[in-house]
Design a protein around this motif. Structure first.
Motif, short mmCIF file in Angstrom:
data_model
loop_
_atom_site.label_atom_id
_atom_site.label_comp_id
_atom_site.label_asym_id
_atom_site.label_seq_id
_atom_site.Cartn_x
_atom_site.Cartn_y
_atom_site.Cartn_z
N ARG A 136 58.16 34.63 36.87
CA ARG A 136 59.25 35.78 36.61
C ARG A 136 59.37 35.70 35.20
O ARG A 136 59.45 36.91 34.29
N GLU A 137 59.59 34.35 34.38
CA GLU A 137 60.08 34.67 33.09
C GLU A 137 58.86 34.88 32.33
O GLU A 137 59.05 35.72 31.18
N ILE A 138 57.70 34.20 32.50
CA ILE A 138 56.46 34.77 31.79
C ILE A 138 56.21 36.21 31.95
O ILE A 138 55.87 37.10 30.60
N ARG A 139 56.13 36.87 33.02
CA ARG A 139 56.04 38.35 33.30
C ARG A 139 57.06 39.19 32.47
O ARG A 139 56.55 40.07 31.70
N TRP A 197 49.11 35.63 38.72
CA TRP A 197 50.30 36.69 38.26
C TRP A 197 50.25 36.72 36.48
O TRP A 197 50.68 37.48 36.13
N VAL A 198 50.00 35.42 36.21
CA VAL A 198 50.04 35.20 34.68
C VAL A 198 49.34 35.89 33.78
O VAL A 198 49.52 36.60 32.77
N TRP A 199 47.80 35.56 33.90
CA TRP A 199 46.82 35.97 33.07
C TRP A 199 46.73 37.62 32.67
O TRP A 199 46.76 38.14 31.68
N PRO A 200 46.98 38.41 33.95
CA PRO A 200 46.97 39.90 33.65
C PRO A 200 48.24 40.28 32.96
O PRO A 200 48.19 41.23 31.89
N ALA A 201 49.40 39.41 33.22
CA ALA A 201 50.54 39.90 32.43
C ALA A 201 50.48 39.65 30.92
O ALA A 201 50.72 40.51 30.03
N LEU A 202 49.86 38.57 30.64
CA LEU A 202 49.34 38.17 29.32
C LEU A 202 48.58 38.99 28.53
O LEU A 202 48.62 39.50 27.70
N LYS A 227 46.37 34.39 22.04
CA LYS A 227 46.47 35.07 23.16
C LYS A 227 45.34 35.04 23.86
O LYS A 227 45.19 34.77 25.07
N ASN A 228 44.28 35.24 23.31
CA ASN A 228 42.96 35.35 24.07
C ASN A 228 42.52 34.16 24.59
O ASN A 228 42.09 34.13 25.89
N GLU A 229 42.80 32.93 24.03
CA GLU A 229 42.58 31.77 24.64
C GLU A 229 43.23 31.55 25.73
O GLU A 229 42.93 30.73 26.80
N ILE A 230 44.59 31.83 25.55
CA ILE A 230 45.52 31.35 26.63
C ILE A 230 45.25 32.20 28.03
O ILE A 230 45.22 31.71 29.18
N VAL A 231 44.98 33.81 27.74
CA VAL A 231 44.69 34.52 28.86
C VAL A 231 43.33 34.02 29.61
O VAL A 231 43.32 33.76 30.87
N GLU A 232 42.41 33.49 28.66
CA GLU A 232 41.27 32.91 29.50
C GLU A 232 41.34 31.69 30.15
O GLU A 232 40.84 31.51 31.27
#
Length: 203
Positions: A100-103, A162-167, A176-181
């Motif tokens: 929830r916090e991340i999104r 839930w996390v990577w699409p929100a990021l 950002k790109n590395e974290i998403v991947e």
């Protein structure tokens, strides 16, 4: 996993598959589903009232599904219950609070121009929290209605899913790109894991 056994014991068994063309069968299926939800809510309410952290988590979650009479979606009411469950040891609550916090913070980063460094820091703290709480289990529990049988089953949802699409859909920030991947691959790994496949095989 005791709650699963308790819910399974409460849920009515239904023989046969309900066909769309049979209005009587559809009505019976609806009634059985409503009964299963009622019994499920009764079970988790008893657990919550007894101070069980898992019961508190599942009760707050059931509000989000409108399964409880007079359900509330007020974060001011539900978040403290999730937090209470988390402090009591519910890993599911800890995971859901981190998600929830991340999104929410990712959305704010996309829509707000100010305090970007603060928001990025909050996202990274949330990710660290989620990483820690998913070391032993990459998913959190989520009840679902078993189609055609009118029962309730507790399956699992990949936290990383839930996390990577929100990021990905948030504003750009360093790394950002590395974290998403990284979190996308954690989602893939989670969905292939034995524990995830096992818990969802029941549903």
């Amino acid at each position: 996993m005791a709650i699963i056994a308790m819910v399974s014991a409460c849920s009515p068994a239904v023989n046969g598959i309900i066909t769309g063309g049979n209005s009587v069968s559809i009505q019976r299926s609806h009634e059985k589903t409503e009964k299963a939800i009622e019994e499920y809510v009764a079970t988790i309410t008893k657990l919550k009232d007894a101070g069980d952290p898992r019961g508190k988590f599942l009760w707050a979650q059931a509000n989000d599904f409108n399964w409880i009479k007079g359900s509330t979606h007020d974060p001011g009411i539900l978040i403290p219950i999730y937090q209470d469950a988390a402090s009591g040891g519910s890993i599911d609550a800890r995971i859901l609070l981190a998600i929830r916090e991340i999104r929410l913070t990712s959305y704010k980063l996309k829509s707000e121009a100010q305090d970007r460094e603060v928001l990025v820091s909050r996202i990274k703290n949330g990710l660290d929290d989620l990483e820690k709480n998913t070391e032993g289990r990459c998913w959190y529990q989520k009840p679902s209605i078993v189609p055609g049988y009118g029962g309730i089953c507790l399956g699992g949802v990949s936290a990383a899913g839930w996390v990577w699409p929100a990021l990905r859909d948030s504003a750009d920030f360093p790394g950002k790109n590395e974290i998403v991947e990284y979190w996308r691959m954690k989602d893939v790994s989670c969905q292939k894991s034995e524990s995830f496949r096992s818990v969802n095989a029941r549903c």
